[in-house]
Design an enzyme around this catalytic site. Structure first.
Site, short mmCIF file in Angstrom:
data_model
loop_
_atom_site.label_atom_id
_atom_site.label_comp_id
_atom_site.label_asym_id
_atom_site.label_seq_id
_atom_site.Cartn_x
_atom_site.Cartn_y
_atom_site.Cartn_z
N GLU A 238 0.84 -1.21 0.00
CA GLU A 238 0.00 0.00 0.00
C GLU A 238 0.87 1.26 0.00
O GLU A 238 0.61 2.23 0.70
CB GLU A 238 -0.95 0.01 1.20
CG GLU A 238 -1.97 -1.14 1.16
CD GLU A 238 -2.89 -1.13 2.37
OE1 GLU A 238 -4.10 -0.90 2.18
OE2 GLU A 238 -2.41 -1.35 3.49
N GLU B 170 -5.11 -8.90 -0.16
CA GLU B 170 -5.80 -8.61 1.10
C GLU B 170 -7.18 -8.06 0.76
O GLU B 170 -7.29 -7.07 0.03
CB GLU B 170 -5.01 -7.61 1.94
CG GLU B 170 -5.53 -7.44 3.36
CD GLU B 170 -4.69 -6.49 4.17
OE1 GLU B 170 -5.28 -5.67 4.90
OE2 GLU B 170 -3.45 -6.55 4.07
#
Length: 334
Positions: free
Chosen positions: A156, A260
């Protein structure tokens, strides 16, 4: 073994001479020097080359517990109706690698996936070589584990909530730090790592372009996307994942893993679970990893319940749709 040379008998000297002759002709070499980029004899025998293009879709589970904390796997197995193929966990930059814990996962059928988080470290410093000693030590530790590891570094990176995100680090620093780590692993002969580049999906909270963050096809094995179905951005695969998949397709042809994800509790959770599995299968991803916990909304403080067992309907939808869309493919045999 240390030998006191001054006390060796002639016979012992002969044995030692033969040993070094055999070693020179093809035995294992001595461990390399202290330099982080030096190849060493600790290089793993395991080769991940056969695993880079899976023939089926994997199903995984992720949480913040260590590999030895196996309760998440047993609970997920009971609820999902099958054991996960991937067990993802988080590790902080500077931590040692748990070779035994990862071997435990692999023996039990899960590909370990380590999300390496550089919370207290500057990507620019990593890129400049200030942490080369740690990278070299980590590489040797991972190589000592004779099994595969999927490795996600600074995931991220496009998320402004991260200390290594756009407001704190430039894309070139991320790319340079990734390549530096990769090059050190390569120089040390590490062959058991699958390098997973894991941006968050592009949405209202993560608007940065992804291409400047891509280290290059020679440095990435899988693309891993992170995104959640919830009340802010994600209510359909077509809006949550598809735009990012299209953007990435413009510069990478690597296999895509949803690294995820989860579906927040709501009246539409069953429908969202069906949409997720159907959309992921249609998009041709190689797998999906579920965050089966309560967790804050990405980038915020709103507590969400992502577990598949929040209702009988949600659990049934997960079991039916994961099976119907062929999620569940062991990576033990590549």
């Amino acid at each position: 073994m240390v030998i006191a040379r001054s006390r060796l008998t002639a016979a012992a000297l002969l044995v030692v001479a033969v040993f070094f002759l055999v070693d020179a002709c093809g035995g294992a070499g001595s461990k390399g020097g202290a330099n982080a980029g030096t190849a060493t004899a600790s290089a793993a025998h395991f080769q991940v080359s056969s695993m880079l293009k899976p023939s089926g879709r994997t199903l995984g589970v992720v949480d913040d517990k260590t590999p030895w904390q196996y309760g998440i796997v047993t609970a997920f197995t009971k609820e999902a109706g099958r054991a996960p193929d991937i067990r993802e966990y988080y590790s902080s930059w500077g931590d040692d690698f748990d070779a035994e814990g990862n071997a435990f996962l692999w023996r039990h059928g899960q590909l370990p996936m380590m999300a390496l988080v550089p919370s207290d470290t500057s990507l620019a410093d990593i890129a400049k070589g200030k942490d080369d000693a740690y990278i070299g030590r980590l590489a040797d530790q991972i190589a000592s584990y004779d099994g595969p590891l999927a490795l996600s570094f600074a995931g991220e990176m496009n998320g402004p909530w991260n200390s290594w995100g756009p407001q704190h680090a430039k894309p070139r620093d991320f790319v340079a730090s990734w390549r530096r780590a990769h090059d050190i692993f390569t120089a040390r002969g590490v062959t058991n790592v699958i390098w997973v580049w894991t941006p968050h999906v592009v949405d209202s909270g993560t608007t940065a372009e992804l291409r400047p963050y891509y280290p290059g096809s020679a440095y990435v094995d899988w693309v891993g996307l992170i995104g959640y179905y919830g009340p802010i951005d994600g209510i359909a695969f077509s809006s949550l994942f598809t735009p990012t998949l299209r953007e990435i397709a413009g510069f990478s042809a690597k296999p895509v893993l949803i690294a995820e994800t989860g579906v927040a509790e709501s009246d539409d959770k069953q429908a969202h679970i069906r949409d997720l599995f159907q959309g992921a299968a249609k998009a041709g991803v190689i797998g999906l990893i579920w965050y089966d916990q309560r967790k804050d909304w990405p980038g915020g403080k709103q507590l969400m319940d992502w577990r598949i067992s929040t209702s009988v309907g949600a659990l049934a939808a997960f079991q039916v749709e994961s099976a119907r869309n062929d999620f569940g493919h062991s990576l033990k045999n590549g």
